[in-house]
Design a protein around this motif. Structure first.
Motif, PDB file in Angstrom:
ATOM      1  N   LEU A 163     -43.220 -13.377  41.620  1.00 36.12           N
ATOM      2  CA  LEU A 163     -42.556 -12.463  40.686  1.00 36.12           C
ATOM      3  C   LEU A 163     -41.070 -12.785  40.690  1.00 36.12           C
ATOM      4  CD1 LEU A 163     -44.369  -9.165  41.706  1.00 36.12           C
ATOM      5  CD2 LEU A 163     -44.782 -10.543  39.676  1.00 36.12           C
ATOM      6  N   ILE A 164     -40.587 -13.291  39.561  1.00 36.84           N
ATOM      7  CA  ILE A 164     -39.203 -13.746  39.476  1.00 36.84           C
ATOM      8  C   ILE A 164     -38.471 -12.885  38.445  1.00 36.84           C
ATOM      9  CG2 ILE A 164     -37.668 -15.686  39.050  1.00 36.84           C
ATOM     10  CD1 ILE A 164     -39.536 -16.048  41.468  1.00 36.84           C
ATOM     11  N   PRO A 165     -37.482 -12.112  38.886  1.00 41.35           N
ATOM     12  CA  PRO A 165     -36.729 -11.286  37.938  1.00 41.35           C
ATOM     13  C   PRO A 165     -35.703 -12.129  37.185  1.00 41.35           C
ATOM     14  CG  PRO A 165     -35.801 -11.026  40.121  1.00 41.35           C
ATOM     15  CD  PRO A 165     -36.994 -11.958  40.254  1.00 41.35           C
ATOM     16  N   ILE A 166     -35.510 -11.828  35.925  1.00 37.70           N
ATOM     17  CA  ILE A 166     -34.401 -12.409  35.172  1.00 37.70           C
ATOM     18  C   ILE A 166     -33.363 -11.302  35.034  1.00 37.70           C
ATOM     19  CG2 ILE A 166     -33.679 -13.560  33.046  1.00 37.70           C
ATOM     20  CD1 ILE A 166     -35.658 -15.126  34.810  1.00 37.70           C
ATOM     21  N   GLY A 167     -32.343 -11.355  35.879  1.00 36.93           N
ATOM     22  CA  GLY A 167     -31.435 -10.221  36.026  1.00 36.93           C
ATOM     23  C   GLY A 167     -31.982  -9.290  37.085  1.00 36.93           C
ATOM     24  N   THR A 168     -31.983  -8.001  36.792  1.00 37.71           N
ATOM     25  CA  THR A 168     -32.472  -6.983  37.719  1.00 37.71           C
ATOM     26  C   THR A 168     -33.695  -6.303  37.123  1.00 37.71           C
ATOM     27  OG1 THR A 168     -30.238  -6.575  38.560  1.00 37.71           O
ATOM     28  CG2 THR A 168     -31.881  -4.880  38.984  1.00 37.71           C
ATOM     29  N   VAL A 169     -34.732  -6.133  37.945  1.00 36.45           N
ATOM     30  CA  VAL A 169     -35.959  -5.447  37.526  1.00 36.45           C
ATOM     31  C   VAL A 169     -36.209  -4.306  38.508  1.00 36.45           C
ATOM     32  CG1 VAL A 169     -38.425  -5.662  37.066  1.00 36.45           C
ATOM     33  CG2 VAL A 169     -36.889  -7.577  36.572  1.00 36.45           C
ATOM     34  N   THR A 170     -36.451  -3.112  37.981  1.00 38.96           N
ATOM     35  CA  THR A 170     -36.601  -1.927  38.827  1.00 38.96           C
ATOM     36  C   THR A 170     -37.989  -1.315  38.682  1.00 38.96           C
ATOM     37  OG1 THR A 170     -35.712  -0.485  37.089  1.00 38.96           O
ATOM     38  CG2 THR A 170     -34.142  -1.410  38.671  1.00 38.96           C
ATOM     39  N   GLY A 171     -38.337  -0.495  39.681  1.00 33.88           N
ATOM     40  CA  GLY A 171     -39.586   0.259  39.640  1.00 33.88           C
ATOM     41  C   GLY A 171     -40.826  -0.600  39.650  1.00 33.88           C
ATOM     42  N   ILE A 172     -40.869  -1.590  40.544  1.00 33.95           N
ATOM     43  CA  ILE A 172     -42.004  -2.513  40.589  1.00 33.95           C
ATOM     44  C   ILE A 172     -43.048  -2.011  41.587  1.00 33.95           C
ATOM     45  CG2 ILE A 172     -42.724  -4.898  40.935  1.00 33.95           C
ATOM     46  CD1 ILE A 172     -39.789  -5.714  40.540  1.00 33.95           C
ATOM     47  N   TYR A 173     -44.285  -1.935  41.108  1.00 38.53           N
ATOM     48  CA  TYR A 173     -45.419  -1.556  41.941  1.00 38.53           C
ATOM     49  C   TYR A 173     -46.507  -2.624  41.816  1.00 38.53           C
ATOM     50  CZ  TYR A 173     -43.418   3.168  42.065  1.00 38.53           C
ATOM     51  OH  TYR A 173     -42.593   4.252  42.247  1.00 38.53           O
ATOM     52  N   SER A 174     -47.291  -2.788  42.872  1.00 37.81           N
ATOM     53  CA  SER A 174     -48.390  -3.759  42.812  1.00 37.81           C
ATOM     54  C   SER A 174     -49.599  -3.242  43.570  1.00 37.81           C
ATOM     55  CB  SER A 174     -47.955  -5.108  43.381  1.00 37.81           C
ATOM     56  OG  SER A 174     -47.837  -5.033  44.794  1.00 37.81           O
ATOM     57  N   GLU A 175     -50.772  -3.771  43.179  1.00 35.92           N
ATOM     58  CA  GLU A 175     -52.010  -3.558  43.914  1.00 35.92           C
ATOM     59  C   GLU A 175     -52.698  -4.901  44.100  1.00 35.92           C
ATOM     60  OE1 GLU A 175     -54.487  -0.742  41.935  1.00 35.92           O
ATOM     61  OE2 GLU A 175     -52.963   0.849  41.923  1.00 35.92           O
ATOM     62  N   ASN A 176     -53.237  -5.107  45.292  1.00 34.71           N
ATOM     63  CA  ASN A 176     -53.991  -6.310  45.659  1.00 34.71           C
ATOM     64  C   ASN A 176     -53.120  -7.552  45.805  1.00 34.71           C
ATOM     65  OD1 ASN A 176     -56.336  -7.662  46.448  1.00 34.71           O
ATOM     66  ND2 ASN A 176     -56.897  -8.216  44.349  1.00 34.71           N
ATOM     67  N   LEU A 177     -51.851  -7.367  46.152  1.00 35.29           N
ATOM     68  CA  LEU A 177     -51.014  -8.476  46.593  1.00 35.29           C
ATOM     69  C   LEU A 177     -50.849  -8.397  48.109  1.00 35.29           C
ATOM     70  CD1 LEU A 177     -48.170  -8.718  43.913  1.00 35.29           C
ATOM     71  CD2 LEU A 177     -50.230 -10.125  44.119  1.00 35.29           C
ATOM     72  N   TYR A 178     -50.787  -9.555  48.763  1.00 32.07           N
ATOM     73  CA  TYR A 178     -50.680  -9.593  50.219  1.00 32.07           C
ATOM     74  C   TYR A 178     -49.408  -8.888  50.697  1.00 32.07           C
ATOM     75  CZ  TYR A 178     -50.884 -11.438  54.970  1.00 32.07           C
ATOM     76  OH  TYR A 178     -50.944 -11.560  56.332  1.00 32.07           O
ATOM     77  N   TYR A 179     -48.320  -9.094  49.959  1.00 33.17           N
ATOM     78  CA  TYR A 179     -47.071  -8.377  50.245  1.00 33.17           C
ATOM     79  C   TYR A 179     -46.893  -7.325  49.149  1.00 33.17           C
ATOM     80  CZ  TYR A 179     -46.324 -12.476  53.177  1.00 33.17           C
ATOM     81  OH  TYR A 179     -46.474 -13.484  54.108  1.00 33.17           O
TER      82      TYR A 179
END
Length: 220
Positions: A163-179
């Motif tokens: 996951l690579i932000p271009i600038g700033t990205v906020t409020g990121i949630y994930s499911e089923n990622l190791y981290y």
């Protein structure tokens, strides 16, 4: 599923062939399998034609020493689109052209490798078109695209996802990622989500509130 994870959509994406490092013939063949509308950028044309690919449009500023009109006679039918505007890259002008012609999706190859500045510009350019065109960049090692605010897709366990932000990205949630990500903020040059991977076979969910977030699927 192919090794490059190419999935056919209801409307076949156009194909832009840029002028970076060439991809494998296998990948190019997969992208050409359904005979898409093919746009070639400027001086990549000789490399493309040497592969026997039918080209619909040759587009660029033609600022090098070759005569694009020669191709009208040798490779008819082909449209020559001269775009001399130096305030945009040839890739941006090709995307503008496809939008004007009513295309909704495009795959891009030969947009990475060779010059690092061209690679960075080509990848980040897709953020400017997120409301206009579905864009995917392919090379032999990765698939790059801009995430919508809500994203779900099935992946095998251990698939590498960055996951690579271009600038700033906020409020990121994930499911089923190791981290896992839980209301995370990522900022280019400060903190990115590089080299994460899928925890288990199944759906991966990624959401974010604000900003431009690229997903890079990688394979080795």
């Amino acid at each position: 599923m192919s090794s490059h994870h190419i999935v056919r959509d209801d409307q076949e994406p156009a194909l832009i062939i840029a002028n970076g490092a060439a991809c494998s013939e296998e990948l190019l063949g997969q992208l050409l399998e359904w005979s898409p509308f093919v746009v070639v950028l400027d001086s990549a044309i000789e490399r493309v034609l040497s592969l026997g690919i039918k080209v619909d449009v040759l587009l660029g500023d033609f600022d090098r020493e070759f005569n694009p009109s020669d191709y009208i006679e040798k490779h008819f039918p082909i449209d020559i689109i001269h775009t001399p505007d130096q305030n945009k890259t040839d890739l941006e002008k090709a995307l503008d052209y496809l939008i004007e012609k009513g295309h909704q999706a495009v795959n891009i190859v030969w947009a990475t490798g060779k010059r690092a500045d061209h690679t960075l510009v080509n990848i980040t350019t897709i953020c400017n078109y997120k409301a206009l065109l579905k864009i995917v960049i392919f090379d032999d090692y990765s698939k790059i695209f801009l995430l919508p605010n809500q994203f779900k897709k099935w992946y095998p366990k251990d698939t590498i996802l960055s996951l690579i932000p271009i600038g700033t990205v906020t409020g990121i949630y994930s499911e089923n990622l190791y981290y896992p990500l839980e209301n995370h903020t990522l900022e280019l040059g400060v903190k990115t989500g590089s080299s994460n991977h899928v925890a288990q076979d199944g759906l991966v969910s990624i959401s974010h509130e604000k900003g431009n977030l690229l997903l890079i699927e990688s394979w080795e």
